[in-house]
Scaffold this active site. Structure first.
Site, short mmCIF file in Angstrom:
data_model
loop_
_atom_site.label_atom_id
_atom_site.label_comp_id
_atom_site.label_asym_id
_atom_site.label_seq_id
_atom_site.Cartn_x
_atom_site.Cartn_y
_atom_site.Cartn_z
N ASP A 39 0.85 -1.19 0.00
CA ASP A 39 0.00 0.00 0.00
C ASP A 39 0.89 1.24 0.00
O ASP A 39 1.42 1.64 1.03
CB ASP A 39 -0.91 0.01 1.23
CG ASP A 39 -1.77 1.26 1.27
OD1 ASP A 39 -2.71 1.36 0.46
OD2 ASP A 39 -1.49 2.14 2.10
N HIS A 40 1.08 1.83 -1.17
CA HIS A 40 1.94 3.00 -1.30
C HIS A 40 1.17 4.16 -1.92
O HIS A 40 0.35 3.96 -2.82
CB HIS A 40 3.16 2.69 -2.17
CG HIS A 40 4.14 1.79 -1.51
ND1 HIS A 40 5.02 2.22 -0.54
CD2 HIS A 40 4.40 0.46 -1.66
CE1 HIS A 40 5.76 1.21 -0.13
NE2 HIS A 40 5.40 0.12 -0.79
N GLY A 108 4.94 2.73 8.96
CA GLY A 108 5.00 3.61 7.81
C GLY A 108 6.38 4.13 7.45
O GLY A 108 7.36 3.96 8.17
N GLU A 109 6.43 4.79 6.28
CA GLU A 109 7.65 5.38 5.75
C GLU A 109 7.34 6.79 5.26
O GLU A 109 6.26 7.06 4.73
CB GLU A 109 8.20 4.54 4.60
CG GLU A 109 8.63 3.15 5.01
CD GLU A 109 9.01 2.29 3.81
OE1 GLU A 109 10.09 1.69 3.86
OE2 GLU A 109 8.23 2.24 2.84
N ASN A 112 5.83 7.63 1.71
CA ASN A 112 4.40 7.50 1.47
C ASN A 112 3.56 8.55 2.19
O ASN A 112 2.55 9.02 1.66
CB ASN A 112 3.91 6.12 1.91
CG ASN A 112 4.44 5.03 1.03
OD1 ASN A 112 4.32 5.10 -0.18
ND2 ASN A 112 5.04 4.02 1.62
N GLY A 177 11.99 -4.74 14.17
CA GLY A 177 12.74 -4.60 15.40
C GLY A 177 12.04 -5.30 16.55
O GLY A 177 10.91 -5.79 16.40
N THR A 194 10.40 -9.32 6.23
CA THR A 194 10.93 -9.63 4.91
C THR A 194 12.26 -10.35 5.01
O THR A 194 13.00 -10.18 5.99
CB THR A 194 11.12 -8.36 4.06
OG1 THR A 194 12.08 -7.51 4.71
CG2 THR A 194 9.81 -7.60 3.91
N LYS A 197 17.78 -10.14 5.14
CA LYS A 197 18.51 -9.29 6.08
C LYS A 197 19.47 -10.16 6.91
O LYS A 197 19.41 -11.38 6.84
CB LYS A 197 17.52 -8.54 6.97
CG LYS A 197 16.65 -7.56 6.18
CD LYS A 197 15.70 -6.78 7.07
CE LYS A 197 14.89 -5.78 6.25
NZ LYS A 197 13.97 -4.98 7.08
N LYS A 258 18.32 5.73 3.24
CA LYS A 258 16.98 6.09 2.79
C LYS A 258 16.07 6.61 3.91
O LYS A 258 14.88 6.81 3.69
CB LYS A 258 16.31 4.90 2.11
CG LYS A 258 16.13 3.68 3.01
CD LYS A 258 15.52 2.52 2.23
CE LYS A 258 15.32 1.30 3.11
NZ LYS A 258 14.77 0.15 2.37
N ARG A 282 19.71 -8.74 -1.75
CA ARG A 282 18.56 -9.03 -0.89
C ARG A 282 17.76 -10.23 -1.37
O ARG A 282 16.80 -10.64 -0.71
CB ARG A 282 17.64 -7.81 -0.82
CG ARG A 282 18.09 -6.68 0.09
CD ARG A 282 17.97 -7.01 1.57
NE ARG A 282 16.65 -7.46 1.96
CZ ARG A 282 15.64 -6.66 2.26
NH1 ARG A 282 15.79 -5.36 2.22
NH2 ARG A 282 14.47 -7.17 2.65
#
Length: 336
Positions: A39-40, A108-109, A112, A177, A194, A197, A258, A282
């Site tokens: 969802d972006h 969130g980020e 977005n 985290g 995801t 990592k 980022k 990745r």
């Protein structure tokens, strides 16, 4: 032992709504158990990127499919959306497609949330506090007939969700985290993370904290769905599989690179400067079924039971065909 589930990640950053819909229908026909859309408001890239509205798109997918679980991976219910609107939207989706809808949420980020609102991106502590309050409000709106809510960040006055499923939609919490992982174990129906990592993140931080949250809530160890987005570039041509990861080079940027990037043009510039080896780092990049199984195995052995495969290439139909013909049954045989 929890049964293995195979999911398809519908990459809204990469494809427009019509082609993404066709890919996801094909995913059901290829044997996948679930489809999850990101969802972006804006994609990772300005050139060639897409950002269809996930809530409208999920309704279209539900109407075109019969059995797959439909969910967001992930939606932020704290800035672009008021939590009450999220509760209403997923109440409606759950009523339309009972037993087939899940709400995946995260903190969130800035990419977005800032461009669509003009807000100053807050510190993680505020984002987490907003998230906890939003989670509480959504659940109470599904449960209570009329709700006047007085939170620090959100308020409602005699609010009622009239159209909702008989049972609340399961909520999945995404985390990278320890705090969010523990919160997922304590309060959610599923946990999302995801792949690709550093391994100690999964073995020493994320899953142990999910277990700690389950224990704190008095829930059994199998009381949560452990979902991981598997970054897989699989093709009969290994070089093609490697080169397909180029579009997704932003995933290989470090958190520091980022952190406060709010412009997709800048994100695109940073990502395009990466060598292909780093862009592919990745991903599981392979042309061999046995190799894929052995690289997936550690995640399953650790406890992940819902593998949502994210393919990076432009030819998603090719990937889905190869997955259905070559990978789906070997994965199910290998992991039960």
């Amino acid at each position: 032992m929890t049964a293995l589930k195979l999911g398809y990640k519908a990459s809204a950053e990469q494809f427009g709504p019509r082609e993404l819909l066709e890919f996801s229908v094909l995913a059901e026909n290829s044997g996948f158990d679930s489809v999850w859309i990101s969802d972006h408001f804006q994609p990772w890239r300005h050139v060639g990127g897409h950002a269809p509205f996930s809530l409208a798109w999920l309704g279209a997918l539900g109407a075109r499919t019969d059995r797959v679980l439909l969910g967001t991976s992930v939606l932020t219910p704290t800035f672009r959306y008021h939590p009450s609107i999220v509760a209403q939207a997923f109440g409606t989706l759950g009523a339309l497609f009972p037993g087939r809808v899940a709400l995946g949420i995260g903190t969130g980020e800035s990419l977005n949330e800032v461009p669509s609102s003009g807000l100053a991106w807050p510190e993680q502590s505020e984002r987490t506090a907003r998230f906890k309050e939003a989670l509480d409000l959504i659940r109470r709106l599904w449960r209570e007939e009329r709700l006047s809510y007085e939170g620090k960040f959100y308020k409602t006055h005699n609010a009622t969700i009239y159209d909702r499923p008989a049972e609340p939609v399961p909520i999945y919490v995404a985390g990278a985290g320890p705090y969010m992982a523990k919160l997922a174990g304590e309060q959610a129906d599923g946990f999302i993370c995801t792949s690709g990592k550093p391994w100690p993140l999964y073995s020493e931080t994320l899953l142990p904290n999910v277990e700690a949250g389950l224990a704190k809530a008095g829930k059994p160890s199998d009381g949560i769905d452990r979902l991981i987005e598997m970054k897989l570039s699989f093709d009969t041509d290994r070089n093609r599989a490697r080169d397909d990861t180029r579009f997704w080079a932003p995933l290989s940027l470090s958190p520091e690179e980022k952190m406060n990037v709010e412009d997709p043009c800048e994100m695109e510039r940073l990502a395009d400067a990466l060598p292909i080896e780093r862009a592919a780092s990745r991903w599981i990049v392979s042309d061999d079924v046995d190799e894929v199984i052995e690289k997936v195995r550690p995640y399953v052995d650790l406890g992940f039971n819902h593998l949502v495969f994210h393919a990076p290439g432009p030819d998603q139909a090719r990937f889905l065909k190869l997955f259905g013909e070559r990978l789906a049954e070997p994965l199910r045989r290998a992991f039960g």
